[in-house]
Design an enzyme around this catalytic site. Structure first.
Site, short mmCIF file in Angstrom:
data_model
loop_
_atom_site.label_atom_id
_atom_site.label_comp_id
_atom_site.label_asym_id
_atom_site.label_seq_id
_atom_site.Cartn_x
_atom_site.Cartn_y
_atom_site.Cartn_z
N ASN A 1 37.30 -9.33 -12.16
CA ASN A 1 37.13 -7.88 -11.99
C ASN A 1 38.28 -7.21 -11.27
OD1 ASN A 1 36.42 -9.29 -9.67
ND2 ASN A 1 35.13 -7.62 -8.92
N ARG B 1 25.45 -9.72 -3.03
CA ARG B 1 26.17 -8.78 -2.15
C ARG B 1 25.85 -7.32 -2.53
NH1 ARG B 1 31.99 -10.42 -3.08
NH2 ARG B 1 32.33 -8.58 -1.78
N ARG C 1 29.01 -6.48 31.04
CA ARG C 1 28.56 -7.89 30.93
C ARG C 1 28.47 -8.38 29.49
NH1 ARG C 1 23.31 -8.47 34.17
NH2 ARG C 1 23.36 -10.56 33.25
#
Ligand code: UD1
Length: 443
Positions: free
Chosen positions: A367, A314, A17
């Protein structure tokens, strides 16, 4: 001292489900798979071992479980023939433990103290009861005074039994003797053609063994078997986390708009403005303010710092005490020193910033060269002019100044001033002449 016991976690169900390629118990609540919540609750309750029941094709579930630490024994249930059959698969693999607690891998809100109560109960079969608002299709617990005498599954129950409001929460405490004696006696001649674990109650009672009732809330026992159920469980878990942090002295203007993860660590006197998402791996020290619309993941933030509004920090970011990260700033693998400021519109990735560094608006650490990530180092007190590009690998010395719009691809010594912008050319009256020429053309 908690009673030593083994937790039997049932997770072999298909979970169709959920309508998902991901096995049900790997769906997350507050940033952690449901099975992780179940295993953590078992561990907190004092389980010495987890006997995890999975279906043959659930390698991903077994692999996840192996990352969670603690002793784990994998038990494969070849066919899903019911909860009683699943427990049989576990007991076949069990060692010499004398007490067992059966629980489900899809009940992420189950509390450790409820499991501990099932473990500590000295009866042969301890039933987990709850009184839901709507008894729906739960198994009904039949009582004789304080003693459970049977659990009848809804599909097998007559009207009088269906009228019982005390329901089976699913988890169960069991003695070794009960498992040895009554598991082999389970039969599947019932409405669903399954071996029901709850039948252990009637078998034990009729045999003169001791049964008991432990009560829990509907929230504790809530199973997730659909996306709607997952969303509901997430809401309930977030409510728990918000309450925990409010009680611990974390300020929130609108708690309902702040989302935490299972492992979030926040000290007292942190202020959280509205609309903040905190993914796993975040800690925030005292006195810091996280402003609105900020997204954090895998980040350690020091004391009296200010983050946001609209900041995205992050994984691998550490923010020093008193540092400031302003609006539309993204950081990744960045070590930002004490008192440093990255106030506006910047990307700081794979970088080490010393103390009191000032990063001007629009500064970008370049970077990535398409293959590798490179490091940018900025020494204490350096001042990076607005709109600078720091082309890594590059190192900016302590106390150095970069003029605005610098593109820096060479190391800068301590205290130097570097300016890379083109010289300004001025042509007097050019605008007026240009307009005059074009206006004539129009006519
Ligand atoms: C079960 C109880 C019911 C109780 C309810 C509470 C039984 C027969 N019924 O019903 O009395 O009110 O929980 O939520 O136990 N599983 C396996 N192998 C199997 C079957 C199930 O591992 O062969 C696992 C499932 O993955 C799931 C759990 O056992 O995590 C419960 O199974 P499910 O079929 O959902 O039981 P319920 O219908 O909820």
């Amino acid at each position: 001292m908690t009673t030593p016991f083994a937790a039997i976690i049932l997770a072999a169900g298909k979970g169709t489900r959920m309508k998902s390629a991901l096995p049900k118990v790997l769906h997350e609540i507050a940033g952690r798979p449901m099975l992780g919540h179940a295993m953590a609750a078992a561990g907190q309750a004092g389980a010495q071992e987890v006997l995890l029941v999975t279906a043959p094709d659930q390698d991903a579930v077994r692999a996840f479980a192996d990352t969670q630490g603690g002793k784990i024994t994998h038990c494969i249930q070849r066919q899903q023939l019911g909860t009683g059959d699943a427990v049989r698969a576990a007991f076949d693999a069990a060692g010499t433990q004398t007490r067992f607690v059966v629980m489900f891998g899809d009940t992420p809100l189950m509390r450790a103290d409820v499991l501990a109560a099932l473990a500590e109960d000295e009866s042969d079969v301890a039933v987990l009861g709850f009184e839901p608002e709507d008894a729906a299709a739960y198994g009904r617990v039949v009582m004789d005074a304080d003693t459970p005498t049977a659990i009848i599954e809804y599909k097998d129950a007559d009207e009088a039994t269906r009228a019982i409001t005390l329901c089976n929460g699913g988890a169960m405490g069991l003695s070794r003797t009960a498992l040895e004696k009554y598991l082999p006696q389970l039969r599947n001649d019932n409405a669903q053609g399954e071996y029901y674990l709850p039948d252990m109650v009637g078998l034990a009672h009729n045999d003169g063994a001791m049964t008991a009732l432990v009560m829990a809330s509907a929230e504790d026992t809530m199973g997730v078997d659909s996306r709607a159920g997952q969303a509901k469980a997430e809401g309930l878990m977030q409510a728990r986390l918000r309450q925990k942090f409010l009680e611990a002295g974390v300020g929130m203007q609108n708690p309902d708009s702040v989302f935490f993860s299972f492992d979030t660590e926040i000290a007292a006197d942190v202020m959280l403005e509205p609309h903040i998402k905190i993914n796993p791996g975040v800690s925030i020290a005292a006195g810091t303010t996280i402003k609105a619309f900020t997204h954090l993941e895998g980040v350690r933030i020091g004391k009296h710092a200010a983050i946001g509004p609209y900041a995205r920090l992050r994984p691998g970011t550490t923010v020093g005490d008193e540092a400031k990260i302003g609006n539309f700033v993204e950081t990744k693998k960045a070590d930002i020193g004490k008192g440093a400021k990255v106030s506006h519109l910047s990307y700081i990735g794979d970088a080490e910033l010393g103390m009191d560094v000032n990063i001007g608006a629009g500064t970008i650490t370049c970077n990535y060269d398409g293959f590798n990530k490179h490091l940018t180092k900025i020494g204490d007190g350096a001042f990076i002019g607005s709109n600078s590009s720091l082309i890594a690998p590059v190192s900016i010395g302590k106390g150095a100044y970069l003029g605005s719009s610098s593109a820096i691809s060479k190391d800068v010594p301590d205290d130097a001033l570097v300016v890379t912008r083109a010289a300004v050319r001025e042509i007097a009256g050019w605008g007026a002449k240009f307009r005059a020429k074009n206006q004539k053309k129009d006519k």
